[in-house]
Design a protein around this motif. Structure first.
Motif, PDB file in Angstrom:
ATOM      1  N   LEU A   1       2.449   4.436  -3.628  1.00  0.00           N
ATOM      2  CA  LEU A   1       2.385   5.871  -3.362  1.00  0.00           C
ATOM      3  C   LEU A   1       3.764   6.509  -3.501  1.00  0.00           C
ATOM      4  O   LEU A   1       3.898   7.619  -4.029  1.00  0.00           O
ATOM      5  N   LEU A   2       4.786   5.825  -3.035  1.00  0.00           N
ATOM      6  CA  LEU A   2       6.147   6.334  -3.193  1.00  0.00           C
ATOM      7  C   LEU A   2       6.578   6.281  -4.658  1.00  0.00           C
ATOM      8  O   LEU A   2       7.295   7.173  -5.137  1.00  0.00           O
ATOM      9  N   ALA A   3       6.129   5.239  -5.367  1.00  0.00           N
ATOM     10  CA  ALA A   3       6.473   5.118  -6.785  1.00  0.00           C
ATOM     11  C   ALA A   3       5.917   6.282  -7.596  1.00  0.00           C
ATOM     12  O   ALA A   3       6.513   6.691  -8.601  1.00  0.00           O
TER      13      ALA A   3
ATOM     14  N   ALA B   1       3.367   7.334   3.740  1.00  0.00           N
ATOM     15  CA  ALA B   1       4.028   7.731   2.497  1.00  0.00           C
ATOM     16  C   ALA B   1       4.324   9.225   2.478  1.00  0.00           C
ATOM     17  O   ALA B   1       5.372   9.668   1.989  1.00  0.00           O
ATOM     18  N   GLU B   2       3.394  10.022   3.006  1.00  0.00           N
ATOM     19  CA  GLU B   2       3.600  11.473   3.035  1.00  0.00           C
ATOM     20  C   GLU B   2       4.785  11.839   3.914  1.00  0.00           C
ATOM     21  O   GLU B   2       5.617  12.688   3.545  1.00  0.00           O
ATOM     22  N   GLU B   3       4.878  11.223   5.090  1.00  0.00           N
ATOM     23  CA  GLU B   3       6.007  11.513   5.986  1.00  0.00           C
ATOM     24  C   GLU B   3       7.337  11.099   5.354  1.00  0.00           C
ATOM     25  O   GLU B   3       8.327  11.821   5.450  1.00  0.00           O
TER      26      GLU B   3
ATOM     27  N   ARG C   1       0.817  -1.218   0.000  1.00  0.00           N
ATOM     28  CA  ARG C   1       0.000   0.000   0.000  1.00  0.00           C
ATOM     29  C   ARG C   1       0.851   1.268   0.000  1.00  0.00           C
ATOM     30  O   ARG C   1       0.455   2.282  -0.568  1.00  0.00           O
ATOM     31  N   VAL C   2       1.998   1.229   0.633  1.00  0.00           N
ATOM     32  CA  VAL C   2       2.880   2.399   0.682  1.00  0.00           C
ATOM     33  C   VAL C   2       3.726   2.512  -0.583  1.00  0.00           C
ATOM     34  O   VAL C   2       3.913   3.615  -1.127  1.00  0.00           O
TER      35      VAL C   2
ATOM     36  N   LEU D   1       1.525   0.198  10.866  1.00  0.00           N
ATOM     37  CA  LEU D   1       1.066   1.503  10.398  1.00  0.00           C
ATOM     38  C   LEU D   1       1.170   1.653   8.894  1.00  0.00           C
ATOM     39  O   LEU D   1       0.406   2.401   8.280  1.00  0.00           O
ATOM     40  N   GLN D   2       2.105   0.961   8.244  1.00  0.00           N
ATOM     41  CA  GLN D   2       2.237   1.052   6.796  1.00  0.00           C
ATOM     42  C   GLN D   2       1.029   0.448   6.078  1.00  0.00           C
ATOM     43  O   GLN D   2       0.729   0.822   4.937  1.00  0.00           O
ATOM     44  N   LEU D   3       0.307  -0.443   6.738  1.00  0.00           N
ATOM     45  CA  LEU D   3      -0.912  -1.023   6.185  1.00  0.00           C
ATOM     46  C   LEU D   3      -2.157  -0.260   6.620  1.00  0.00           C
ATOM     47  O   LEU D   3      -3.129  -0.158   5.872  1.00  0.00           O
TER      48      LEU D   3
END
Length: 271
Positions: free
Chosen positions: A47-49, A263-265, A43-44, A254-256
């Motif tokens: 978003l980073l990609a 991802a924002e942090e 899930r993270v 927390l990543q899930l």
């Protein structure tokens, strides 16, 4: 966004990899924890990609499809060696990032404490550096209630025989508001038998003696620590004491549970 699935050979074992993002993007090596899999980043990572990062999630040693290492070493020193070797094998450069959760975070903290770390930035989720949690805090009185499983995993054969029961209980306890059914199915595929279960719990057995030593050092490189405000594995009070950024509405995973916030942090830290 589905990941690209491939693998790479290290000195002692083959490592299964999941990869998101452009192949020429800034490398982020992502390490999972216990009892979890590389899919914990599903899930993270997308978003980073979207920010142009190349996120490569590795199955830790002993978790299929990665092999059980020939040296039988599950110490933090061995995990650090794997993280360094992945940087080289994946073509990392001086701007690469190491991201870890739980045992992956312990590994990340230890790499961040090594002056020769090949990574420019380090991100640890759910486990702050042990060196930053010294001194008295009321949370220390509650932590043993969460950490009983560490002693449980020391008993020869016990955790291996009861692995499914143990891991289902830990997911429910550590992130009580999260539905972990999909993750538990992924875990059963990664730990399909007692041989793999023995490898996975050997991380805890290797903590005794000098196996944990690299994780006790003070980080010397840039390090972001994120922690769920509802974590029931590692007390949030200890994380706050260590200077962690606390993510609301999240337990241990927390990543899930809050992937957008995580991802924002991370993106802000890397920028």
């Amino acid at each position: 966004m589905l990941p690209r699935v491939h693998d790479v050979d290290l000195l002692t074992h083959r490592v299964g990899l999941l990869e998101w993002g452009p192949s020429d993007g800034r490398l982020v090596v992502a390490l999972h924890g216990f009892p979890d899999t590389a899919w914990t980043w599903r899930r993270v990572a997308p978003l980073l990609a979207e920010h142009g990062l190349r996120v490569v999630a590795a199955s830790m040693r002993g978790y299929a499809p990665s092999g059980i290492p020939a040296d039988g070493d599950f110490s933090v020193r061995a995990l650090v060696a794997d993280a360094r070797a992945l940087h080289e094998a994946l073509g990392g450069d001086a701007d690469s990032v190491l991201l870890g959760h739980d045992w992956g975070a312990i590994t990340t903290n230890a790499v961040a404490a090594d002056p020769a770390s090949p990574y420019a930035r380090h991100v640890a989720l759910a486990v702050p550096p042990f060196s930053a949690m010294s001194g008295w805090d009321p949370a220390l009185l509650r932590q043993p209630l969460h950490s009983w499983y560490i002693a449980y995993n020391q008993v020869p054969g016990l955790a291996e025989r009861t692995f499914d029961w143990l891991t289902e209980r830990l997911w429910r306890a550590w992130s009580p508001a999260y539905d972990a059914r999909e993750d538990l199915e992924l875990l059963r595929a990664a730990v399909p038998d007692r041989e793999h279960a023995r490898a996975v719990v050997s991380y805890y057995r290797a903590m005794l003696g000098r196996g944990i030593t690299p994780a006790l050092a003070e980080p010397v490189h840039p390090l972001l620590v994120l922690h769920g405000d509802g974590d029931r594995c590692m007390e949030p009070g200890l994380a706050r004491r260590a200077g962690a950024t606390v993510v609301p509405g999240a337990g241990h995973f927390l990543q899930l549970e809050q992937p957008e916030a995580v991802a924002e942090e991370i993106s802000r830290f890397l920028a």
